[in-house]
Design a protein around this motif. Structure first.
Motif, PDB file in Angstrom:
ATOM      1  N   SER B 177     -68.910 -16.366  -3.622  1.00 57.07           N
ATOM      2  CA  SER B 177     -69.154 -15.279  -4.562  1.00 57.07           C
ATOM      3  C   SER B 177     -70.631 -14.920  -4.700  1.00 57.07           C
ATOM      4  N   VAL B 178     -71.541 -15.822  -4.385  1.00 54.94           N
ATOM      5  CA  VAL B 178     -72.972 -15.464  -4.524  1.00 54.94           C
ATOM      6  C   VAL B 178     -73.620 -15.139  -3.187  1.00 54.94           C
ATOM      7  N   PHE B 179     -72.963 -15.523  -2.057  1.00 51.01           N
ATOM      8  CA  PHE B 179     -73.627 -15.326  -0.777  1.00 51.01           C
ATOM      9  C   PHE B 179     -73.834 -13.849  -0.476  1.00 51.01           C
ATOM     10  N   SER B 180     -74.995 -13.566   0.032  1.00 48.79           N
ATOM     11  CA  SER B 180     -75.313 -12.220   0.495  1.00 48.79           C
ATOM     12  C   SER B 180     -76.449 -12.383   1.498  1.00 48.79           C
ATOM     13  N   PRO B 181     -76.473 -11.556   2.526  1.00 45.16           N
ATOM     14  CA  PRO B 181     -77.581 -11.663   3.485  1.00 45.16           C
ATOM     15  C   PRO B 181     -78.932 -11.388   2.823  1.00 45.16           C
ATOM     16  N   MET B 182     -78.901 -10.788   1.623  1.00 42.71           N
ATOM     17  CA  MET B 182     -80.136 -10.481   0.910  1.00 42.71           C
ATOM     18  C   MET B 182     -80.661 -11.685   0.132  1.00 42.71           C
ATOM     19  N   ARG B 183     -79.872 -12.738   0.047  1.00 49.45           N
ATOM     20  CA  ARG B 183     -80.309 -13.925  -0.684  1.00 49.45           C
ATOM     21  C   ARG B 183     -80.504 -15.078   0.290  1.00 49.45           C
ATOM     22  N   ALA B 184     -81.390 -15.983  -0.040  1.00 51.89           N
ATOM     23  CA  ALA B 184     -81.487 -17.235   0.713  1.00 51.89           C
ATOM     24  C   ALA B 184     -80.580 -18.234   0.008  1.00 51.89           C
ATOM     25  N   VAL B 185     -79.482 -18.578   0.645  1.00 52.78           N
ATOM     26  CA  VAL B 185     -78.529 -19.482   0.005  1.00 52.78           C
ATOM     27  C   VAL B 185     -78.458 -20.788   0.799  1.00 52.78           C
ATOM     28  N   THR B 186     -78.632 -21.884   0.095  1.00 52.01           N
ATOM     29  CA  THR B 186     -78.592 -23.211   0.714  1.00 52.01           C
ATOM     30  C   THR B 186     -77.528 -24.046   0.031  1.00 52.01           C
ATOM     31  N   VAL B 187     -76.738 -24.740   0.822  1.00 51.08           N
ATOM     32  CA  VAL B 187     -75.797 -25.711   0.259  1.00 51.08           C
ATOM     33  C   VAL B 187     -76.327 -27.102   0.582  1.00 51.08           C
ATOM     34  N   VAL B 188     -76.434 -27.939  -0.429  1.00 49.86           N
ATOM     35  CA  VAL B 188     -76.838 -29.328  -0.212  1.00 49.86           C
ATOM     36  C   VAL B 188     -75.616 -30.217  -0.415  1.00 49.86           C
ATOM     37  N   GLU B 189     -75.269 -30.928   0.633  1.00 50.09           N
ATOM     38  CA  GLU B 189     -74.069 -31.772   0.586  1.00 50.09           C
ATOM     39  C   GLU B 189     -74.483 -33.214   0.889  1.00 50.09           C
ATOM     40  N   PHE B 190     -74.072 -34.097   0.020  1.00 52.99           N
ATOM     41  CA  PHE B 190     -74.406 -35.511   0.141  1.00 52.99           C
ATOM     42  C   PHE B 190     -73.770 -36.115   1.390  1.00 52.99           C
ATOM     43  N   LYS B 191     -72.575 -35.631   1.737  1.00 53.68           N
ATOM     44  CA  LYS B 191     -71.907 -36.141   2.937  1.00 53.68           C
ATOM     45  C   LYS B 191     -72.332 -35.339   4.165  1.00 53.68           C
ATOM     46  N   GLU B 192     -71.709 -35.641   5.312  1.00 51.64           N
ATOM     47  CA  GLU B 192     -72.237 -35.135   6.584  1.00 51.64           C
ATOM     48  C   GLU B 192     -71.761 -33.730   6.969  1.00 51.64           C
ATOM     49  N   THR B 193     -70.690 -33.238   6.340  1.00 52.50           N
ATOM     50  CA  THR B 193     -70.174 -31.912   6.719  1.00 52.50           C
ATOM     51  C   THR B 193     -69.726 -31.146   5.472  1.00 52.50           C
ATOM     52  N   LEU B 194     -69.455 -29.867   5.673  1.00 55.69           N
ATOM     53  CA  LEU B 194     -68.969 -29.029   4.574  1.00 55.69           C
ATOM     54  C   LEU B 194     -67.559 -29.460   4.172  1.00 55.69           C
ATOM     55  N   LEU B 195     -67.241 -29.271   2.910  1.00 57.50           N
ATOM     56  CA  LEU B 195     -65.903 -29.544   2.387  1.00 57.50           C
ATOM     57  C   LEU B 195     -65.405 -30.925   2.799  1.00 57.50           C
ATOM     58  N   PRO B 196     -66.215 -31.940   2.586  1.00 57.21           N
ATOM     59  CA  PRO B 196     -65.892 -33.255   3.166  1.00 57.21           C
ATOM     60  C   PRO B 196     -64.575 -33.855   2.665  1.00 57.21           C
ATOM     61  N   GLY B 197     -64.172 -33.530   1.466  1.00 56.32           N
ATOM     62  CA  GLY B 197     -62.903 -34.086   0.988  1.00 56.32           C
ATOM     63  C   GLY B 197     -61.699 -33.296   1.466  1.00 56.32           C
ATOM     64  N   ILE B 198     -61.958 -32.148   2.051  1.00 60.09           N
ATOM     65  CA  ILE B 198     -60.869 -31.229   2.400  1.00 60.09           C
ATOM     66  C   ILE B 198     -60.667 -31.180   3.912  1.00 60.09           C
ATOM     67  N   LEU B 199     -61.749 -30.977   4.644  1.00 61.60           N
ATOM     68  CA  LEU B 199     -61.655 -30.818   6.092  1.00 61.60           C
ATOM     69  C   LEU B 199     -62.174 -32.061   6.807  1.00 61.60           C
ATOM     70  N   ASP B 200     -61.551 -32.395   7.924  1.00 61.62           N
ATOM     71  CA  ASP B 200     -62.103 -33.413   8.791  1.00 61.62           C
ATOM     72  C   ASP B 200     -63.477 -32.948   9.282  1.00 61.62           C
ATOM     73  N   ALA B 201     -64.285 -33.902   9.734  1.00 57.08           N
ATOM     74  CA  ALA B 201     -65.659 -33.581  10.112  1.00 57.08           C
ATOM     75  C   ALA B 201     -65.720 -32.535  11.227  1.00 57.08           C
ATOM     76  N   ASP B 202     -64.778 -32.586  12.175  1.00 55.94           N
ATOM     77  CA  ASP B 202     -64.840 -31.611  13.281  1.00 55.94           C
ATOM     78  C   ASP B 202     -64.634 -30.190  12.766  1.00 55.94           C
ATOM     79  N   LEU B 203     -63.686 -30.018  11.875  1.00 56.56           N
ATOM     80  CA  LEU B 203     -63.495 -28.677  11.308  1.00 56.56           C
ATOM     81  C   LEU B 203     -64.638 -28.307  10.374  1.00 56.56           C
ATOM     82  N   GLY B 204     -65.153 -29.299   9.670  1.00 57.54           N
ATOM     83  CA  GLY B 204     -66.298 -29.042   8.802  1.00 57.54           C
ATOM     84  C   GLY B 204     -67.494 -28.525   9.606  1.00 57.54           C
TER      85      GLY B 204
END
Lengths: 562, 562
Positions: B177-204
């Protein structure tokens, strides 16, 4: 076995799929496909999209995803399979394991030996007993060349008055591709509703209501007797009830399995008229396999044989035959009659048994029809959908489901098809863990909502009439109250014009209960059914003895079409 | 029972749903909802769409489909339910069956009696040990007021540098909802991939590759230590590896069940830290029910208790508790962890166990990852999708599936979720009768295609490496041939830059087999995997002893991100 000869007759869908799988499993087999037509491995199901202009390039219908044409050179290079087009199989000599084929252009005959023979010889369009089918302007939509001819005629402006005879899958897909507000398009259906083999009559009526509002003219329970023409071109369709102007006629009264070759070779033909096969897709000759549109399948619910010529079965069976001609033991367990199509902006799908089918099989059934949104109503992409579900009262087993609407229908019917495969009950359905997020669903998925309604009916919590039953009550002149609990704006947009209609919004109802006659039957109605259900529970709670609500609300009401 | 007192604590989702169902079953019960917040029965899941502007009216998040606000007046008029907002339950006196509540504005206390008490008290966002969370510009996305505040900040131009801490469901929805090419958006994740509880690392990894190409910056395996600010406003996020400019910070590190009230009342808390309930949703006190985000559920595959705060469970459980407070015996059997979301143009879904989860539970698993089109490739709406499926080698039972892509994912994962409910095997999946038409699917549905690949792997017909395994081989400096069988155009668009790569199109391969070194391991690769599989079979057929193909082709290759 390694260098055995696998001969495949038919090169549209089932044959090439079988060849590809057989080749992957057996690099040394000699695999040959004989196809009497010009094109092979083409997407017959894609023809409507070519016709409608959504697919611009004719070639795309027989090209791979990476843009290579699936022609004999492709099959030789990428699959190591010999394909002979324009080559019609004439007779099978089972004793000597040979097939006599004839070049359709030169008439030259050739003999092909086989160790394993595969029949993927498809189906043929039925030619109904209608006079003058030979007139120009009369088309079918069964082969790629048909699509090309229809498209040429449309582009030449020879499709201002279109009559489609038959409203099965092919008729409706033809409709989808030729319909335009600029054309007068009429569908003539021998039975009483659209898609009679696919949808129950109630959904067929709702479908027609929607298409009628877009400009389609439907003629139901009407039989085409003959065509009339001028200068060899069709001008009129004459039915047992009247006549219709026609510049283009599309015949779509169904297909029957192509069994000539098999029958003449003495292979067993089943009760449906299609080739009989076992679960390994073997015919009565263990060295001859058959698959796709030419075979009959077992219905997993009824246990009966059915003729169900669907592209997906041809493809799935191709994999199985590819395994088994190489000594495998893969099985095709049967079908559930799942089908889906898109027509004039609507998604339409079904699986399992229809209500009438289920009753005819002796089931004591209960049904529920719901109208709802396919995703959270506040999401800008949400669309309305209608679902119907049929359950066996005795066992609680779900027997079938059907859906109709602009929103997502297809995959929810797939969920029910998965249920049906396992013989799942309604309680099972209500325990499914389906994904939810606002752009995909509602917190309680529409198909589970449908199951909840059905459960409420079985439990006696929800007492309902269908729109058809309400219409009959109105027509019979029964004395009852049709209590419309929608907002005044909603009521004014569209309502049932009858003295027996009373208006009270759901929000007012608890305070104005004394305005509702307690000595009469009360039938509540709203937009989609949920407020009417709520209202019925309020009335029952207040001591009203004879209360029902109309299922699916005005969204389920097909009777105001003019 | 008729006029019993049903007291419900919590008015967001679980509580109102319970009240509605209880009322329908029992017109005479006295039903009261206490909600400490201002809004009731609102669509928390809809907040991202309000933020992104897809939903324009804030009111829509707590209005019915027919436009009526779900406020206390609505609940009184349409449901006959008393709702008290701004009323916080403080203690439960189980012996006397009374709840002490306090008006959050006035501090005034009030006692409510109950016959049946229902706890739908939800979850609370976790506050991580990060310094300076009190700075201005730091937000959460858990309540409607959060969404309003973030939206105001975005509109005020205070969201040029956005840092989202955490990439679970809420983090990714905030991102969407906040992402836009006009903004610098960074996600900081403690684990190694995105959505770590949801997706396996390869899909992440594949997910991140796609989002990175759209402009997202991801920081993985990185822990936020503190925030820094100027004049009380946040300006920087300091992690254990560096710092990131931040004008807006959204904290989304998860939620924990709200159990204080239950715990203080002596109700049993489960091993997950959530309230323990039986299948009737009863707590350790038979007159107190709990449901929704505050309870733990049973995972249907592992049999273990899990904390899975999903809106769909809250709603489905509401129906069950509504039944049971009225003497019913409805059950909630458990969950499969099905989840779905939309983020930056991609659909993402999963059900069942992930690969690592399954291995940790002791399963001997096989997996398959495929890339394909969600409908016939020639249809103009077709989009790419990736599916992964996990199966138990011993029993053939499917354990889970995940999907990712622009195309239709959600409902196919629902089909697998239905499979999982029945404990179905891979062979069952291959026998499902799913609907097919060109705008909806491929003749063999993508999820069945995934199953076919998995079966080919189990049968030894398909021998594969994952992209990760190929990357490791390359990095280890192994001597092998990476045979790219795509067209030259496809190769030139994107390829793996390495000396070990050899190019031969699939069409050339049979003729140029002598150009491929027979003494080396050969790994074939194409766009989506199918030509590479075909090529591998050709090579094996030609006597190559050590051949594999890379699963999902270059579509499954996440390693070329700069």
């Amino acid at each position: 076995m390694a260098s055995q000869k696998i001969l495949i007759i038919g090169g549209v869908a089932a044959g090439p799929k079988t060849a590809a799988r057989a080749r992957r499993l057996n690099p040394e087999a000699q695999i040959t496909i004989l196809e009497k037509g010009k094109y092979i491995s083409y997407a017959g199901c894609g023809m409507p999209y070519y016709l409608s202009g959504q697919i611009h390039e004719f070639d795309h219908l027989y090209s791979t995803a990476y843009g290579v044409k699936r022609d004999p050179e492709f099959f030789k290079a990428e699959r190591g399979v010999d394909v002979l087009t324009g080559m019609e199989a004439v007779t099978i000599n089972r004793a000597d394991k040979k097939v006599l084929a004839r070049n359709v252009d030169t008439g030259e005959e050739q003999i092909f030996e086989y160790d394993k023979l595969v029949l993927g010889i498809g189906s043929n369009p039925i030619t109904p007993p209608i006079e003058n089918l030979g007139l120009k302007g009369v088309y079918r939509l069964n082969h790629l060349t048909d699509a090309v001819r229809i498209k040429e005629a449309m582009e030449a402006g020879e499709a201002n008055d279109v009559v489609i005879i038959g409203s099965g899958f092919i008729g409706m897909e033809a409709l989808d591709s030729v319909f335009s507000p600029m054309r007068a398009v009429t569908v003539v259906e021998f039975k009483e509703t659209l898609l009679p083999g696919i949808l129950d009559a109630d959904l067929g009526q709702l479908l027609y209501k929607n298409l009628y509002e877009q400009g389609l003219e439907g003629r139901f329970g009407e039989k085409v007797l003959r065509l009339e023409g001028e200068d060899g071109r069709v001008t009129k369709v004459i039915t047992d009830k009247g006549e219709i102007d026609a510049e283009m006629v599309i015949l779509a009264v169904g297909v029957r399995p192509n069994v000539k070759l098999a029958q003449e070779a003495g292979l067993a033909i089943g009760e449906t008229g299609a080739i009989s096969v076992n679960e390994y897709m073997q015919t009565s000759d263990a060295d001859i396999y058959a698959l796709g549109d030419c075979v009959e399948n077992t219905h997993l619910l009824s246990g009966k044989k059915v003729f169900a010529p669907m592209a997906t079965y041809a493809n799935r069976q191709g994999r199985i035959v590819g395994d088994n001609v190489n000594g495998g033991k893969s099985t095709f367990k049967g079908v559930l009659g799942t089908g889906v199509l898109h027509c004039m902006g609507l998604n339409i799908a079904r699986t399992g048994l229809g209500e009438k089918q289920a009753r005819d099989l002796g089931y004591d059934v209960e049904t529920a029809l719901i109208s709802t949104f396919d995703m959270t109503h506040y999401h800008p992409s949400s669309s309305k959908v209608i679902f119907k579900m049929i359950v066996d009262k005795k066992t609680g087993k779900i027997l079938g489901a059907q859906g109709l609407g602009k929103g997502e229908i297809a995959k929810r019917i797939d969920v029910v098809a998965t249920q049906l495969y396992y013989g799942g009950t309604l309680d099972d359905l209500l325990n499914l863990d389906l994904g939810y997020a606002p752009p995909f669903s509602t917190p309680i998925d529409p198909i589970i909502h449908c199951g909840n309604t059905l459960k409420n009916k079985l439990d006696g919590v929800a007492k309902t009439y269908t729109a058809q039953e309400v219409q009959e009550k109105l027509e019979r002149g029964e004395d009852f109250v049709l209590l419309d609990v929608r907002t005044p704006q909603q009521f004014n947009m569209r309502n049932i014009q009858d003295q027996r209609v009373q208006q009270l919004t759901l929000g007012e109802l608890r305070e104005k209960l004394d305005q509702v006659p307690k000595d009469k039957e009360v039938v509540t109605v709203c937009v989609m059914g949920s407020r009417a259900y709520e209202a019925a529970r309020i009335l029952e709670g207040a001591g009203f003895k004879d209360v029902k609500f109309m299922e699916a609300g005005m969204e389920g009401w097909p009777f105001d079409m003019d």
